[in-house]
Design a protein around this motif. Structure first.
Motif, PDB file in Angstrom:
ATOM      1  N   GLU A   1      -7.561 -12.825 125.882  1.00 58.51           N
ATOM      2  CA  GLU A   1      -7.421 -13.739 124.754  1.00 58.51           C
ATOM      3  C   GLU A   1      -6.114 -14.524 124.848  1.00 58.51           C
ATOM      4  O   GLU A   1      -6.087 -15.748 124.615  1.00 58.51           O
TER       5      GLU A   1
ATOM      6  N   ASP B   1       1.298 -14.695 122.390  1.00 55.60           N
ATOM      7  CA  ASP B   1       0.677 -14.180 121.163  1.00 55.60           C
ATOM      8  C   ASP B   1       1.085 -14.932 119.899  1.00 55.60           C
ATOM      9  O   ASP B   1       0.482 -14.727 118.839  1.00 55.60           O
TER      10      ASP B   1
ATOM     11  N   ARG C   1      -5.421 -18.559 125.460  1.00 49.60           N
ATOM     12  CA  ARG C   1      -4.534 -19.291 124.550  1.00 49.60           C
ATOM     13  C   ARG C   1      -3.473 -20.062 125.328  1.00 49.60           C
ATOM     14  O   ARG C   1      -3.197 -21.231 125.033  1.00 49.60           O
TER      15      ARG C   1
ATOM     16  N   THR D   1      -3.463 -10.426 128.126  1.00 49.69           N
ATOM     17  CA  THR D   1      -4.828 -10.074 127.768  1.00 49.69           C
ATOM     18  C   THR D   1      -5.717 -11.299 127.964  1.00 49.69           C
ATOM     19  O   THR D   1      -5.233 -12.438 127.989  1.00 49.69           O
TER      20      THR D   1
END
Length: 292
Positions: A138, A110, A142, A136
Motif C-alpha cells: 500500500e 505513510d 502511494r 508495504t
C-alpha cells in the motif's frame, strides 16, 4: 539545485580488524551524501525518511546535519528504530548481514501530506529499487502515485533499480514494480549484472532499450567496473573503464551515481560526467565502508 533523496539511512558496521567501526550509510543516503560533498553550496540536499526516537536515530540525524543534508523531511516514530547492517569482506568483495525488519524507514510513505510536501519542495528526486522494496504494497503504491504526480508537475526523477530480491515479496512483484518506477524516471542508472540475472537482458544495449533509451530517457548501464554503456542525449557509447583492484566495493554504485548526477548538474557532457563518476567510485572502493 533542490535534490531530494528518498530511502533508508542505516547504521553500518564495517569490519576493521580487530574491531568494528559504526557508521551511517544506505544506498540513496550514500548518493545524497556524495552529491552534497561534490556540489556544496550550489545544491540544497534533503533526505526523506523516518527514524526512531532512540539515541542511534539521533546519531544518524546528527550525521546528516553535520554533512549538510537537510532533515526537514525526516519524520520520527517512537515505536521503531534504524536498520543495521554489517559488512564482511573477502578479497574486497562484500557480503551483508541485515537487521532491518523493524526499521522506521519502512514508514516513509505513510504520511501523504508529508510526502507531498517533500516532493513539492524538490527539483530533482532520487530513489531506488530498495526505497520501494522496503515498503508495504500500500505504501509502495502511494509513493509511486506521488512520484507520478511530481513528475507530471515538472520534477526530474532519477532512478537506480538496485535489484535486491530478498527484500521483495516475490520476483514478479519486483520486476513489475521496478518497470513501473522506471517508466516515471528521466534518468536511469541500472547495474547490468543484476539486470541480466533478473530481467534476462542479453547485453548492455538490451538493458538500455528496456529502460527506455529509445524513448529519449538517459540510461547509464553500469557494469561492475567494466565497460559502461551510455545511452544519453540520443547517442550511445560503450565506454571502456580501467581495471580497479578493490579494498571494499560497498557503496561503489551509489558513489558512481552521485558523480554522474553532480557532473551533469555542472553542465559536463556525457563522457566527462562518466569519467567523474568512475573516479569517485574508484576512490570509494579503495577505502573501507560506503562513504569516502
Amino acid at each position: 539545485m533542490r535534490f531530494l533523496a528518498i530511502g533508508e539511512a542505516m547504521l553500518e558496521l564495517s569490519e576493521q580488524s580487530p574491531l568494528w567501526a559504526l557508521n551511517v550509510a544506505g544506498d540513496t543516503f550514500n548518493t545524497a551524501w556524495h552529491v552534497k560533498r561534490l556540489l556544496g553550496d550550489t545544491a540544497e540536499v534533503e533526505y526523506l525518511s523516518v527514524l526512531g526516537t532512540d539515541p542511534f536515530s539521533d546519531r544518524i540525524a546528527r550525521f546528516m546535519a553535520a554533512s549538510g543534508i537537510g532533515t526537514r523531511f525526516l519524520r520520527r516514530d517512537a515505536g521503531r528504530g534504524p536498520g543495521l547492517y554489517a559488512i564482511s569482506l573477502q578479497d574486497g568483495e562484500r557480503s551483508f548481514t541485515y537487521w532491518r525488519d523493524r526499521s522506521a524507514a519502512r514508514l516513509l510513505a505513510d504520511d501523504p501530506e508529508h510526502l507531498a510536501a517533500a516532493l513539492d519542495w524538490a527539483g530533482t528526486i532520487y530513489f531506488s529499487g530498495i526505497t520501494l522494496a522496503i515498503l508495504t504494497p500500500e505504501a509502495r503504491a502511494r509513493l509511486l502515485s506521488a512520484l507520478e504526480t511530481a513528475h507530471a508537475a515538472g520534477r526530474r526523477l532519477i532512478f537506480d533499480p538496485n535489484l535486491r530480491p530478498r527484500l521483495w515479496e516475490d520476483a514478479p512483484t519486483m520486476r513489475a514494480t521496478i518497470t513501473r518506477a522506471a517508466g516515471l524516471a528521466d534518468v536511469l542508472l541500472p547495474s547490468f549484472e543484476d539486470e541480466a540475472q533478473h530481467f534476462g537482458d542479453a547485453d548492455l544495449a538490451a538493458c538500455a532499450r528496456r529502460y527506455g533509451a529509445d524513448a529519449g530517457r538517459d540510461v547509464v548501464v553500469k557494469n561492475g567496473g567494466q565497460d559502461v554503456l551510455l545511452a544519453v542525449d540520443g547517442a550511445r557509447t560503450l565506454w571502456p573503464l580501467d581495471t580497479v583492484t578493490p579494498v571494499d566495493t560497498t557503496g561503489a554504485g551509489d558513489a558512481f551515481n552521485a558523480g554522474w548526477i553532480a557532473a551533469r548538474h555542472r553542465g559536463l557532457d556525457a563522457d566527462a560526467s562518466l569519467a567523474a563518476a568512475h573516479d569517485l567510485a574508484r576512490h570509494v572502493v579503495s577505502i573501507q565502508g560506503a562513504l569516502g
